[in-house]
Design an enzyme around this catalytic site. Structure first.
Site, PDB file in Angstrom:
ATOM      1  N   GLU A  85       0.829  -1.216   0.000  1.00 46.65           N
ATOM      2  CA  GLU A  85       0.000   0.000   0.000  1.00 46.65           C
ATOM      3  C   GLU A  85       0.859   1.261   0.000  1.00 46.65           C
ATOM      4  OE1 GLU A  85      -3.366  -0.027   2.665  1.00 46.65           O
ATOM      5  OE2 GLU A  85      -3.515   2.156   2.626  1.00 46.65           O
ATOM      6  N   LYS A 263      -7.798  -0.095  11.345  1.00 50.72           N
ATOM      7  CA  LYS A 263      -7.151  -0.625  10.128  1.00 50.72           C
ATOM      8  C   LYS A 263      -5.950   0.246   9.772  1.00 50.72           C
ATOM      9  CE  LYS A 263      -6.592  -1.203   5.450  1.00 50.72           C
ATOM     10  NZ  LYS A 263      -5.843  -0.379   4.502  1.00 50.72           N
ATOM     11  N   ASP A 279       3.921 -13.453  12.498  1.00 52.79           N
ATOM     12  CA  ASP A 279       2.556 -13.948  12.304  1.00 52.79           C
ATOM     13  C   ASP A 279       1.605 -12.746  12.414  1.00 52.79           C
ATOM     14  OD1 ASP A 279       0.055 -15.055  12.488  1.00 52.79           O
ATOM     15  OD2 ASP A 279       0.618 -16.629  13.903  1.00 52.79           O
ATOM     16  N   HIS A 377      -2.326  10.288  -1.381  1.00 57.53           N
ATOM     17  CA  HIS A 377      -2.378   9.042  -2.153  1.00 57.53           C
ATOM     18  C   HIS A 377      -2.136   9.325  -3.619  1.00 57.53           C
ATOM     19  CE1 HIS A 377      -3.437   5.700   0.365  1.00 57.53           C
ATOM     20  NE2 HIS A 377      -4.346   6.408   0.998  1.00 57.53           N
TER      21      HIS A 377
HETATM   22  C1  MEV Z   1      -6.287   3.499   4.617  1.00 54.69           C
HETATM   23  O1  MEV Z   1      -5.529   2.363   4.304  1.00 54.69           O
HETATM   24  C2  MEV Z   1      -6.278   3.783   6.111  1.00 54.69           C
HETATM   25  C3  MEV Z   1      -7.214   4.906   6.570  1.00 54.69           C
HETATM   26  O2  MEV Z   1      -8.518   4.662   6.097  1.00 54.69           O
HETATM   27  C4  MEV Z   1      -7.187   4.933   8.083  1.00 54.69           C
HETATM   28  C5  MEV Z   1      -8.201   5.859   8.716  1.00 54.69           C
HETATM   29  O3  MEV Z   1      -9.237   6.134   8.091  1.00 54.69           O
HETATM   30  O4  MEV Z   1      -7.940   6.284   9.853  1.00 54.69           O
HETATM   31  C6  MEV Z   1      -6.798   6.228   5.992  1.00 54.69           C
END
Ligand code: MEV
Length: 425
Positions: A85, A263, A279, A377
């Protein structure tokens, strides 16, 4: 970990790969063979891969990067990260840069204690079973330790036992938790062996039927904590601090947002885990179950404003990582990662991962509360596109600028811009 390094390398991201390898090598002393390994495209021979898992027909490589600017407990470290990513490594390095303007990131961890679960079903007398196992606790711990004298020699081994009567849809059960200090191992093998060893004896002592004997990935006895203070001027002023606190409060209150927020934290943690052949599924399971430990799924991190109007971030979470007894030992790239980070204990790796998670979280919150996530991005995407379109290193910056300004961040536009720049050269 080494204290002589300076992880603050300005413009690291703009250097050609060769120069980056040299910069890291100069700091951590990589041998020519190790430098060659970095450029080998994955470092895992087909033969080694074939010994690692089953049905192997090839290997797959990820970009292997180094996050710069991290200062942990006053010491500069380089943190290897791997993954597909874009923006992840850049965001971690950027946020580590502003975090080091304060005291840096403070990290601390608990002893590396994992939980082995032994499920006892058909318990004839729950009260009696609990009493008997309490009485025999010390003997049972000793019995568990007999199967892993090496771990005991290094100061680890089974340390305690807890009894948890549990009401389930299949009737009452007694769940025995064996608490095992795993030292520098992730511990699944040691813990599972101990659990399997104890189970028949637990059955005999209680008259119950032992069923599952397995480690728990909710490693809430083995946690790391990272904390950082970010000066308000480094994040755009006190109103930006307030917005970040509001964004965090949203995640802490709403599982739909918490899932994405966490995430983002795991973007960093899993990237470090991949670089060290850890792991990462165990880490994910531990993180998300820990996030739900209050009965509601919440943010793993906490952000607040202190009396000076600065931003304070804390991330505390399970960190089941190991340096011995797993793929980290057998994967040449993971061994290189250990050398680059300079860690000698699994806890140091866990602390570095937690620091990356905190920085990653701040990167996302900062972008989301300011220009939005797509801006960064798209710039990185533009960089990838112009490189793919054949831009030479001296023209990458100009090509990215033109592509971003064109508003058409697409491969054919990148090709057009690169061809024009080549024509002018
Ligand atoms: C993208 O990989 C991760 C985000 O969505 C985390 C977040 O929203 O805090 C940018």
């Amino acid at each position: 970990m080494s204290s002589e390094r300076s992880s603050r390398i300005s413009g690291f991201y703009k250097m050609p790969v060769e120069e980056r390898v040299k910069a890291i090598s100069d700091q951590v002393g990589l041998t020519p063979e190790e430098q060659k390994l970095l450029k080998s495209g994955g470092g895992l021979s087909l033969e080694a891969a074939d010994h690692m898992t089953e049905n192997v027909v090839g290997t797959i490589a990820y970009p292997f990067s180094v996050a710069v600017n991290f200062k942990l407990n006053g010491r500069d470290v380089f943190i290897p990260m791997a993954g597909e990513e874009p923006s992840v490594v850049a965001a971690a390095s950027n946020m580590a840069r502003i975090m080091r303007n304060g005291p840096g990131i403070n990290v601390i961890s608990t002893p590396p204690v994992m939980i082995g679960q032994i499920q006892l079903t058909d318990v004839p007398d729950m009260k009696k079973a609990v009493r008997v196992l309490k009485e025999k606790k010390q003997q049972l711990i000793e019995m568990a330790n007999e199967v892993d004298p090496v771990l005991v020699k290094f100061g680890g081994g089974a340390k305690d036992m807890e009894l948890r009567p549990l009401e389930t849809s299949a009737g009452p059960m007694l769940v025995v938790h064996l608490l095992v200090d795993c030292r520098d191992a992730m511990g699944a093998n040691a813990v599972n062996t101990m659990a399997e060893t104890l189970a028949p004896m637990l059955g005999e002592l209680t008259g119950a039927k032992p069923l599952l004997r397995i480690i728990s990935n909710l490693a809430d006895r083995r946690t790391c904590r990272a904390e950082a203070v970010v000066k308000k001027e480094d994040i755009g002023g006190e109103d930006k601090v307030d917005r970040i606190v509001q964004a965090w409060a949203f995640a802490d209150a709403d599982p739909y947002r918490a899932a994405t927020h966490n995430k983002g934290i795991m973007n960093g943690i899993v990237a470090v885990a991949l670089a060290f052949a850890q792991d990462h599924r165990a880490l994910e399971a531990g993180a998300h179950s820990y996030a739900a430990r209050t009965g509601r799924y919440r943010s793993l991190s906490r952000w607040s404003k202190n009396g000076d109007g600065d931003l304070v971030g804390v991330l505390e979470m399970p960190m089941a990582v190991g340096l011995v007894g797993g793929a980290t030992r057998s994967h040449p790239m993971a061994q290189l990662a250990v050398k680059i980070l300079g860690c000698t204990k699994a806890q140091e790796l866990g602390e570095a991962m937690t620091a990356v998670g905190l920085a990653q979280n701040l990167g996302a919150l900062r972008a989301l509360t300011q220009e939005g996530i797509q801006h960064g991005h798209m710039r990185l995407h533009a960089r990838n596109l112009v490189v793919m379109a054949g831009a030479t290193s001296d023209m990458v910056e100009e090509a990215v600028k033109q592509l971003a300004e064109s508003g058409q961040i697409r491969f054919n536009k990148a090709q057009e811009i690169v061809a024009k720049l080549k024509g002018q050269a």
